[in-house]
Design a protein around this motif. Sequence first.
Motif, PDB file in Angstrom:
ATOM      1  N   THR A   1       7.109   1.870  -5.053  1.00 38.15           N
ATOM      2  CA  THR A   1       5.654   2.785  -4.980  1.00 38.15           C
ATOM      3  C   THR A   1       4.361   1.531  -6.126  1.00 38.15           C
ATOM      4  O   THR A   1       3.992   2.236  -5.998  1.00 38.15           O
TER       5      THR A   1
ATOM      6  N   ILE B   1       2.409  -1.414  -6.103  1.00 39.29           N
ATOM      7  CA  ILE B   1       2.030  -2.336  -5.425  1.00 39.29           C
ATOM      8  C   ILE B   1       1.025  -3.746  -6.774  1.00 39.29           C
ATOM      9  O   ILE B   1       0.704  -3.030  -7.586  1.00 39.29           O
TER      10      ILE B   1
ATOM     11  N   ARG C   1       3.524   2.516 -11.288  1.00 41.38           N
ATOM     12  CA  ARG C   1       3.729   3.617 -11.344  1.00 41.38           C
ATOM     13  C   ARG C   1       4.653   4.781 -11.922  1.00 41.38           C
ATOM     14  O   ARG C   1       4.601   6.172 -12.271  1.00 41.38           O
TER      15      ARG C   1
ATOM     16  N   TYR D   1      -5.413   2.538  -5.043  1.00 37.30           N
ATOM     17  CA  TYR D   1      -3.948   2.429  -4.982  1.00 37.30           C
ATOM     18  C   TYR D   1      -3.819   3.263  -3.763  1.00 37.30           C
ATOM     19  O   TYR D   1      -3.156   2.943  -2.455  1.00 37.30           O
ATOM     20  N   GLU D   2      -4.533   4.477  -3.682  1.00 38.52           N
ATOM     21  CA  GLU D   2      -4.015   5.043  -2.247  1.00 38.52           C
ATOM     22  C   GLU D   2      -4.754   4.071  -1.406  1.00 38.52           C
ATOM     23  O   GLU D   2      -3.720   5.154   0.149  1.00 38.52           O
TER      24      GLU D   2
ATOM     25  N   SER E   1      -2.009   1.456  -0.371  1.00 42.42           N
ATOM     26  CA  SER E   1      -0.790   1.952  -0.217  1.00 42.42           C
ATOM     27  C   SER E   1      -1.036   2.665   1.578  1.00 42.42           C
ATOM     28  O   SER E   1       0.400   2.292   1.740  1.00 42.42           O
TER      29      SER E   1
ATOM     30  N   VAL F   1       5.146  -5.094  -2.927  1.00 36.12           N
ATOM     31  CA  VAL F   1       5.664  -4.253  -3.162  1.00 36.12           C
ATOM     32  C   VAL F   1       6.883  -3.396  -2.625  1.00 36.12           C
ATOM     33  O   VAL F   1       7.461  -4.211  -2.269  1.00 36.12           O
TER      34      VAL F   1
ATOM     35  N   ASP G   1       9.476  -0.453  -1.986  1.00 34.48           N
ATOM     36  CA  ASP G   1       8.676   0.814  -1.248  1.00 34.48           C
ATOM     37  C   ASP G   1       9.152   2.600  -1.498  1.00 34.48           C
ATOM     38  O   ASP G   1       9.720   2.313  -3.410  1.00 34.48           O
TER      39      ASP G   1
END
Length: 197
Positions: free
Chosen positions: A55, A57, A77, A119-120, A123, A151, A153
């Motif tokens: 997760t 980025i 993260r 970030y939110e 993503s 990125v 996932d």
Amino acid sequence: MKTVGAFIVLTLAGCASYQPYQPLEWSSLGTGCHSRGLSEVLFLPDDLDAQISLTDIRIGRLPDTGGGPGLLAHFRRHLDGPLGQSTGEPELFLAVGDWKKSCALLIKQNACPVAREIYESISSKSIPIGHAFHNPQPLQVMHGDTYFLSVRDGHGNQTNWSYHGRDHPLREAISAALDSLEACAEPAALEFSRMEL
């Protein structure tokens, strides 16, 4: 004979001083300046062992030649425990640089007020595979900024994407995100402006 001997000595001395290519360990970089450009990690993230954890980025922008320094932001993260558990507080790695040099800053994500929101936002984006399929442009843009996204996932699949052109929705999102992060990257930008090659 002296000429041949001198040539052999010079050749061997050159071999002894040869230093193999050492890429930057971008996955572990912290605060500081380096005589290596952002282009390396943005164009060749897999070749440089620029690890991205679950997760994470990484976004970046490299301006066209003479367009000033670029900016890279890596949202770390720290979800790299055996089962994807958190192993640390989220961090933000920011680097300002061009094709030859860069200065970096590693901070806690909370130290940059806009980081969580950015970030939110990033993503939640998707890459439109069929961009401009209905209206292809045979002439490519010759000059301009290049945008990057890397990125990994939640299942460990990595995607590296770059874009050079106009009117792409993800390009706009990355550009806006980097613009918002410039204030947090200001200490690195200041050091970059003082750096000599």
